[in-house]
Design a protein around this motif. Structure first.
Motif, PDB file in Angstrom:
ATOM      1  N   ASP A  60       3.454 -17.476 -16.591  1.00  0.00           N
ATOM      2  CA  ASP A  60       3.257 -18.615 -17.496  1.00  0.00           C
ATOM      3  C   ASP A  60       2.099 -18.410 -18.458  1.00  0.00           C
ATOM      4  OD1 ASP A  60       5.337 -20.154 -16.838  1.00  0.00           O
ATOM      5  OD2 ASP A  60       4.240 -21.484 -15.456  1.00  0.00           O
ATOM      6  N   SER A  61       0.973 -17.956 -17.923  1.00  0.00           N
ATOM      7  CA  SER A  61      -0.181 -17.785 -18.815  1.00  0.00           C
ATOM      8  C   SER A  61       0.046 -16.605 -19.765  1.00  0.00           C
ATOM      9  CB  SER A  61      -1.489 -17.662 -18.028  1.00  0.00           C
ATOM     10  OG  SER A  61      -1.566 -16.454 -17.321  1.00  0.00           O
ATOM     11  N   ARG A  63       2.964 -15.855 -21.075  1.00  0.00           N
ATOM     12  CA  ARG A  63       3.819 -16.432 -22.116  1.00  0.00           C
ATOM     13  C   ARG A  63       2.968 -17.157 -23.158  1.00  0.00           C
ATOM     14  NH1 ARG A  63       7.180 -18.703 -18.451  1.00  0.00           N
ATOM     15  NH2 ARG A  63       8.648 -16.986 -18.307  1.00  0.00           N
ATOM     16  N   ARG A  64       1.995 -17.918 -22.674  1.00  0.00           N
ATOM     17  CA  ARG A  64       1.120 -18.660 -23.603  1.00  0.00           C
ATOM     18  C   ARG A  64       0.281 -17.711 -24.455  1.00  0.00           C
ATOM     19  NH1 ARG A  64       0.610 -22.233 -19.201  1.00  0.00           N
ATOM     20  NH2 ARG A  64      -1.327 -21.272 -18.487  1.00  0.00           N
ATOM     21  N   THR A  67       2.470 -16.026 -27.066  1.00  0.00           N
ATOM     22  CA  THR A  67       2.865 -16.943 -28.134  1.00  0.00           C
ATOM     23  C   THR A  67       1.708 -17.168 -29.099  1.00  0.00           C
ATOM     24  OG1 THR A  67       4.355 -18.003 -26.591  1.00  0.00           O
ATOM     25  CG2 THR A  67       3.859 -19.228 -28.591  1.00  0.00           C
ATOM     26  N   GLU A  68       0.524 -17.327 -28.525  1.00  0.00           N
ATOM     27  CA  GLU A  68      -0.671 -17.521 -29.346  1.00  0.00           C
ATOM     28  C   GLU A  68      -0.908 -16.299 -30.252  1.00  0.00           C
ATOM     29  OE1 GLU A  68      -5.389 -18.394 -28.580  1.00  0.00           O
ATOM     30  OE2 GLU A  68      -4.093 -18.172 -26.833  1.00  0.00           O
TER      31      GLU A  68
END
Ligand code: PBG
Length: 327
Positions: A60-61, A63-64, A67-68
């Protein structure tokens, strides 16, 4: 004629607009590559103490963070896996469910249209002895047995969706071996980014914390001697001859001479890796208030670009890209 000089380079420094117009080198977010770590078996991101702002990610982190980076316009993302289990031949590296391959699939799906997804093709994160290859009976790193393993690893990474395979093991013939395996399996569009001139430096220290390195000895029989400049070019030319699509020099700031030689001699794109220890030195001095962090970061990246790297792998990629977008 005046007794003063006619040539006055200072004329070109008179205003911000003039300085901008005549700047020879410019950084752009698309030139930057963000290295990231995905760790197996954790439920929250773990900070890496010697690399401020860098984490061992959960899916999850990751993915973040990806994306950033994509939103900031970063050009590429390079993933390292931190597995729970290790063995003598690095089975986790070739397993489609191995942590790096899981991460490659995630990145290819999530940000694969916006950024180039790059693997790390080296066994060290997956072996219980921590070497970048498999060992012979006498304990030395067996070059050709390692190449066979790299071929399997390259196929697993191509199948997971990597766009460029980061060949970082420093075995002789790694580019040719992986290239032929890819082509034989029909992966003709998967490229290779060869860590062509990779030195046995003290500056990988924080990275080894980041990947929970199992290594006890050193890598001096396969990574290069910091004393050697001409050999950096030799290693690079060999990789180009074997079909490398992009070549890389690593580390960067202490090896700008090698980088400059390489950039002058080859016609493939040239990358440089600003490694963990190079980052840690800047962060530590900035934390003490001894240097201006932001200016030092931009000057560091600019110097690498000026020396000839069109592509720069840096842990500061997302942050620096955001600054560049503001200008
Ligand atoms: C090998 C690899 C290393 C780094 C990137 N790929 C470590 C090593 O060769 O010991 C170091 C990167 C850094 O220090 O930031 N898998």
């Amino acid at each position: 004629m005046s007794r003063f000089p006619n040539a006055r380079p200072r004329r070109l420094r008179t205003s911000p607009a003039m300085r901008r117009l005549v700047a020879e080198t410019r950084l752009h977010p698309a030139d930057l590559v963000l290295p990231v770590f995905l760790r197996e078996g954790i439920d929250s991101p773990q900070p890496i103490t010697s690399m401020p702002g860098v984490y061992q990610h959960t899916p999850d982190s990751l993915r973040r963070a990806a994306t950033e980076a994509a939103e900031a316009g970063v050009g590429g993302i390079m993933i390292f896996g931190v597995p729970e289990d290790h063995d003598a031949t690095g089975t986790g590296a070739v397993d489609p469910e191995g942590i790096q391959n899981v991460g490659l699939r995630l990145l290819a799906e999530e940000v694969g249209d916006a950024m180039v997804v790059i693997s790390d093709l080296c066994l060290d994160e997956f072996t219980d002895h921590g070497h970048c290859g498999v060992l012979a009976a006498d304990g030395t790193v067996d070059n050709d047995a390692s190449l066979a393993r790299y071929q399997e690893m390259g196929l697993a990474q191509a199948e997971a969706g990597a766009h460029l395979l980061g060949l970082s093991g420093m075995m002789d013939g790694q580019v040719g071996a992986v290239r032929s395996a890819l082509d034989a399996a029909g992966h003709t569009s998967t490229g290779t980014l060869a860590y062509a001139a990779k030195y046995a430096t003290a500056l990988y220290g924080p990275f080894r914390e980041a990947v929970d390195s199992q290594l006890t000895g050193d890598r001096k029989t396969y990574q290069m001697d910091p004393a050697n400049r001409r050999e950096g070019l030799r290693e690079t030319l060999l990789d180009v001859a074997e079909g490398a699509d992009v070549v890389m020099v690593k580390p960067s700031t202490l090896y700008l001479d090698v980088l400059s030689d390489v950039a002058r001699e080859v016609t493939v794109p040239v990358a440089a890796y600003h490694v963990s220890g190079e980052m840690a030195m800047v962060e530590a001095a900035a934390e003490r208030g001894w240097i201006d962090r932001d200016r030092t970061i931009l000057e560091t990246l600019l110097s690498i670009h000026r020396a000839g790297a069109g592509i720069i792998a840096t842990y500061w990629a997302t942050e620096a890209a955001a600054w560049l977008n503001e200008r």
